[in-house]
Scaffold this active site. Sequence first.
Site, short mmCIF file in Angstrom:
data_model
loop_
_atom_site.label_atom_id
_atom_site.label_comp_id
_atom_site.label_asym_id
_atom_site.label_seq_id
_atom_site.Cartn_x
_atom_site.Cartn_y
_atom_site.Cartn_z
N CYS A 31 0.78 137.80 29.59
CA CYS A 31 0.33 139.06 30.15
C CYS A 31 1.20 139.52 31.34
O CYS A 31 1.55 138.43 32.40
CB CYS A 31 -1.05 139.09 30.48
SG CYS A 31 -1.82 140.66 30.85
N CYS B 107 -3.85 140.56 37.36
CA CYS B 107 -5.34 140.53 37.98
C CYS B 107 -5.59 139.29 38.27
O CYS B 107 -5.52 138.22 37.87
CB CYS B 107 -6.12 141.04 36.75
SG CYS B 107 -5.80 142.20 35.86
N CYS C 127 -8.07 136.51 36.72
CA CYS C 127 -7.88 136.24 35.37
C CYS C 127 -6.79 135.05 35.10
O CYS C 127 -5.73 134.90 35.74
CB CYS C 127 -7.04 137.42 34.38
SG CYS C 127 -7.01 137.10 32.78
N CYS D 58 -16.28 140.34 18.86
CA CYS D 58 -15.45 140.86 19.90
C CYS D 58 -13.81 140.31 19.92
O CYS D 58 -13.85 139.03 19.90
CB CYS D 58 -15.99 140.36 21.30
SG CYS D 58 -17.78 141.23 21.41
N ARG E 98 -25.49 142.92 28.92
CA ARG E 98 -25.08 141.66 28.47
C ARG E 98 -24.72 140.86 29.81
O ARG E 98 -23.91 141.22 30.63
CB ARG E 98 -23.72 141.78 27.61
CG ARG E 98 -23.25 140.42 26.99
CD ARG E 98 -22.15 140.66 26.19
NE ARG E 98 -22.22 141.76 25.05
CZ ARG E 98 -21.49 142.37 24.84
NH1 ARG E 98 -20.09 142.29 25.28
NH2 ARG E 98 -21.86 143.71 23.84
N CYS F 142 -17.82 149.99 25.57
CA CYS F 142 -18.06 148.85 26.07
C CYS F 142 -17.38 148.56 27.51
O CYS F 142 -16.23 148.45 27.30
CB CYS F 142 -17.95 147.46 25.25
SG CYS F 142 -18.38 145.97 25.80
#
Length: 359
Positions: free
Chosen positions: A78, A82, A85, A122, A284, A214
């Site tokens: 990636c 962030c 992460c 997911c 959730r 979501c």
Amino acid sequence: MREGLVEAWPVGEPGYFWKLAEQVLAGYRLTPAEASAILSVEDCLLPELVAAAHRIRLRFFGSTVQLNVLINARSGLCSEDCAYCSQSRESQAPIAKYDLVDESTLLAGAELAAQRKATTYCIVLSGRSPRRHDLLKLAQVVPKILSCWPLRICVSVGIMGEEEARILKDAGVSRINHNLNTSRRFYSQICSTHSYDERLATLRAVRRVGLELCSGGIVGMGESPADVVDFALTLAQFQPEAVPINFLIPIAGTPLGGRPLLSARYCLKVLALLRFAIPRCELRIAAGRELHLRSLQPVGLWIANSIFVGDYLTTKGQPPEEDFRMIEDLGLVPQVEAVAHPGHFEGPISGSTPTEPSG
């Protein structure tokens, strides 16, 4: 416009949260002051808050729990920074890194989801934005999944526009995950390679295409309670069908690897805030519930109505058998099939609301 309940009825008065729940069920939306009152309530009033939040949960979801299974279909690799992460370019965490998994792996993940009584599968791909050839691969496999198992497909592929969202919708994807993560004010402290506005634009694109949304966040990154309030009320403007609330897993090798854990009681207050702010959402308790809620995990399911069963993206979750035991001990039951969502929250609206998502 009249004042909110918190100005007219002191928070410490018995029945305050029960009255607020009654108003929310009639279509009322929280003011910032009421949202702040939920997060700052004294611990001695927490049972009343949980009971009031449960009243809302019970109205829309009864005794059911939505189960979800996650597959990390593209890991690491990636370009984004962030801070939370393990897959970001800033992370030194020792994780597996691989490109989009093959069709057989995606199908095996769907089979596992069905075996674990999940209604939602997911599929998550790391990266800033989806590559077209990855979208086309997903578009080929999603119909095969739907032909074999009664699952709702949710896909998380980063920042995107209407064209990418439409490819997924046409393939049979029901829902797109794209988290706001935190408030606008705090966002620059956790990411510099894309903006808060880009995240908001993705949410709008998903809505324009007609897909379910979501979208949730991460709590415990160093944000203030005011940031959590701003995040919750901004997200409420979109009324997502599903709201995953993650509690930061401080992964060694990431910039936030040294963050302390939250109070389990504060975590319950966060969940209650989201239940009051977005009453019809599939709320959730996502990553980090095991670390932060600890022995109060079952209490969280009196407020929330959804969990992941199994592992998260790069970290282990609670063993599925423990989740099923917890659900049974609570007198709850897994939702047996993907059913129509209760819908967007409509009704008489009063109270002040933020205007963040407009435009």
